[in-house]
Write a protein that holds these residues in place. Structure first.
Motif, short mmCIF file in Angstrom:
data_model
loop_
_atom_site.label_atom_id
_atom_site.label_comp_id
_atom_site.label_asym_id
_atom_site.label_seq_id
_atom_site.Cartn_x
_atom_site.Cartn_y
_atom_site.Cartn_z
N GLY A 139 0.82 -1.21 0.00
CA GLY A 139 0.00 0.00 0.00
C GLY A 139 0.85 1.25 0.00
N ASP A 140 0.16 2.40 0.01
CA ASP A 140 0.85 3.69 0.01
C ASP A 140 1.38 4.04 1.39
OD1 ASP A 140 0.24 3.98 -2.67
OD2 ASP A 140 -1.66 4.99 -2.26
N MET A 141 0.71 3.56 2.44
CA MET A 141 1.13 3.87 3.80
C MET A 141 2.04 2.77 4.34
SD MET A 141 -0.22 6.75 4.71
CE MET A 141 -0.09 6.67 6.49
N PRO A 142 3.04 3.13 5.16
CA PRO A 142 3.88 2.10 5.80
C PRO A 142 3.04 1.23 6.74
CG PRO A 142 4.88 4.28 5.96
CD PRO A 142 3.47 4.48 5.47
N PRO A 143 3.46 0.00 6.99
CA PRO A 143 2.70 -0.88 7.89
C PRO A 143 2.60 -0.30 9.30
CG PRO A 143 4.32 -2.12 6.63
CD PRO A 143 4.60 -0.68 6.37
N LEU A 144 1.43 -0.42 9.90
CA LEU A 144 1.18 0.02 11.27
C LEU A 144 1.49 1.51 11.48
CD1 LEU A 144 2.68 -3.02 13.21
CD2 LEU A 144 0.31 -2.64 12.58
N ALA A 145 1.34 2.30 10.44
CA ALA A 145 1.64 3.72 10.56
C ALA A 145 0.52 4.57 9.97
CB ALA A 145 2.96 4.04 9.87
N ALA A 146 -0.72 4.17 10.19
CA ALA A 146 -1.84 4.90 9.60
C ALA A 146 -1.99 6.29 10.22
CB ALA A 146 -3.12 4.09 9.79
N SER A 147 -1.90 6.38 11.52
CA SER A 147 -2.04 7.66 12.20
C SER A 147 -1.38 7.54 13.56
CB SER A 147 -3.51 8.07 12.35
OG SER A 147 -4.21 7.13 13.16
N ALA A 148 -1.05 8.68 14.14
CA ALA A 148 -0.38 8.67 15.44
C ALA A 148 -1.25 8.06 16.55
CB ALA A 148 0.04 10.09 15.82
N PRO A 149 -2.55 8.41 16.66
CA PRO A 149 -3.38 7.76 17.69
C PRO A 149 -3.49 6.25 17.50
CG PRO A 149 -4.44 9.75 16.88
CD PRO A 149 -3.29 9.48 15.97
N LEU A 150 -3.56 5.82 16.25
CA LEU A 150 -3.66 4.39 15.99
C LEU A 150 -2.36 3.67 16.35
CD1 LEU A 150 -5.59 2.24 14.96
CD2 LEU A 150 -4.74 2.66 12.65
N ARG A 151 -1.24 4.27 16.02
CA ARG A 151 0.05 3.68 16.40
C ARG A 151 0.17 3.59 17.91
NH1 ARG A 151 2.11 7.10 12.36
NH2 ARG A 151 2.89 8.53 13.96
N LEU A 152 -0.26 4.63 18.61
CA LEU A 152 -0.20 4.62 20.07
C LEU A 152 -1.09 3.52 20.64
CD1 LEU A 152 0.80 5.92 22.69
CD2 LEU A 152 -1.15 7.50 22.54
N ALA A 153 -2.29 3.37 20.09
CA ALA A 153 -3.20 2.32 20.56
C ALA A 153 -2.60 0.94 20.33
CB ALA A 153 -4.55 2.45 19.86
N LEU A 154 -2.00 0.73 19.17
CA LEU A 154 -1.38 -0.56 18.87
C LEU A 154 -0.25 -0.86 19.84
CD1 LEU A 154 -1.32 -0.49 14.96
CD2 LEU A 154 -2.39 -2.26 16.37
N ARG A 155 0.58 0.12 20.10
CA ARG A 155 1.74 -0.13 20.96
C ARG A 155 1.32 -0.33 22.41
NH1 ARG A 155 7.04 3.08 18.77
NH2 ARG A 155 6.85 2.43 16.58
N LEU A 156 0.36 0.44 22.89
CA LEU A 156 -0.08 0.27 24.27
C LEU A 156 -0.73 -1.08 24.48
CD1 LEU A 156 -1.49 3.82 25.15
CD2 LEU A 156 0.67 2.79 25.87
N THR A 157 -1.59 -1.49 23.56
CA THR A 157 -2.24 -2.79 23.70
C THR A 157 -1.24 -3.93 23.54
OG1 THR A 157 -2.88 -2.64 21.35
CG2 THR A 157 -4.53 -1.99 22.98
N ALA A 158 -0.23 -3.76 22.67
CA ALA A 158 0.79 -4.79 22.51
C ALA A 158 1.63 -4.92 23.77
CB ALA A 158 1.67 -4.46 21.32
N VAL A 159 1.98 -3.79 24.38
CA VAL A 159 2.75 -3.84 25.64
C VAL A 159 1.92 -4.51 26.73
CG1 VAL A 159 3.74 -2.41 27.47
CG2 VAL A 159 4.21 -1.89 25.07
N TYR A 160 0.63 -4.21 26.77
CA TYR A 160 -0.25 -4.88 27.74
C TYR A 160 -0.23 -6.39 27.50
CZ TYR A 160 -4.43 -6.17 30.38
OH TYR A 160 -5.29 -6.76 31.27
N GLY A 161 -0.31 -6.81 26.24
CA GLY A 161 -0.28 -8.24 25.96
C GLY A 161 1.02 -8.89 26.39
N ALA A 162 2.14 -8.18 26.21
CA ALA A 162 3.43 -8.72 26.64
C ALA A 162 3.48 -8.83 28.17
CB ALA A 162 4.56 -7.83 26.13
#
Length: 246
Positions: A139-162
């Motif tokens: 795609g035109d956008m880099p993976p997991l880099a759609a928007s800053a709030p979305l990146r933050l949500a992904l990282r916070l939930t991933a850290v919670y999972g870890a």
């Protein structure tokens, strides 16, 4: 590692795991029946030691290693290794005991109690692995880099999972102390895990918060696949003005 090759390696790893978990026990039984060693006490011991004691664990560990390395190579290709690599490593370490249990007793997969007790640390990497199978780099956008709030949500939930994988893995203290030869570390982990469990479950003792975060993680992964508006490109006059200023 591109998406097609990653998918191939993941299917190979899953196939090897399923073969070891579902087929090797029947192969052992068939070998004993055909050889007739069951008529002599102790004659089947070499066969059992070879297939069940050596071949089956080797296949299971090879499958887990293949899944883990393929995921890391895929993250490296997508330039996501620095943050997601440690997260995925924790997920795989926390998921290994349940994978070994399922490999030893494949019939447990058909039991509702086993399915209900699947650790969250296994469900997080399952969702992430499914995401990585998609050719997100096309795609035109880099993976997991759609928007800053979305990146933050992904990282916070991933850290919670870890953290959930660390908190709810009973064998972690023993494994860490044995591998690192640090008995004191085992004691520290064993004492810290109950407090971490309390924090992650919000003091309720229920896994509902963990599953809510898992749902948010999956939703964020799905949202990152949606088309997003690209940033406006500067006009030609703006570019010429910047060059004149230089």
């Amino acid at each position: 590692m591109f998406a097609g090759r990653y998918l191939w390696w993941m299917l190979m790893g899953i196939g090897i795991f399923m073969f070891a978990a579902l087929s090797l026990d029947y192969i052992t039984w068939l070998t004993i029946q055909l050889s007739g060693c069951g008529d002599m006490p102790g004659a089947c011991e070499p066969v059992l030691r070879l297939i069940s004691g050596m071949l089956k664990p080797a296949c299971i560990w090879a499958a887990i290693g293949m899944l883990f390395m393929a995921t890391l190579l895929r993250l490296h290709t997508l330039s996501l290794i620095w943050f997601w690599g440690p997260i995925v490593a924790i997920w795989f370490v926390a998921s290994t005991p349940i994978l070994l249990f399922l490999a030893a007793d494949a019939a447990a997969l058909t039991q509702p109690a086993t399915l209900a007790a699947l650790p969250v640390a296994l469900l997080f990497p399952a969702a992430f692995v499914a995401y990585l199978m998609i050719a997100v780099e096309d795609g035109d956008m880099p993976p997991l880099a759609a928007s800053a709030p979305l990146r933050l949500a992904l990282r916070l939930t991933a850290v919670y999972g870890a953290l959930a994988g660390v908190a709810f893995m009973p064998e972690l203290s023993r494994i860490a102390g044995t591998l690192l030869d640090m008995p004191a570390l085992s004691v520290v982990i064993a004492l810290a895990q109950p407090y971490l469990q309390t924090v992650l479950t919000l003091g309720t003792g229920s896994m509902a918060p963990a599953y809510a975060v898992l749902t948010a993680f999956i939703a964020a992964l799905a949202a990152s696949l949606l088309p997003h508006a690209a940033a406006p490109q500067p006009s030609r006059s703006t570019i010429m003005l910047r060059r004149l200023r230089r």
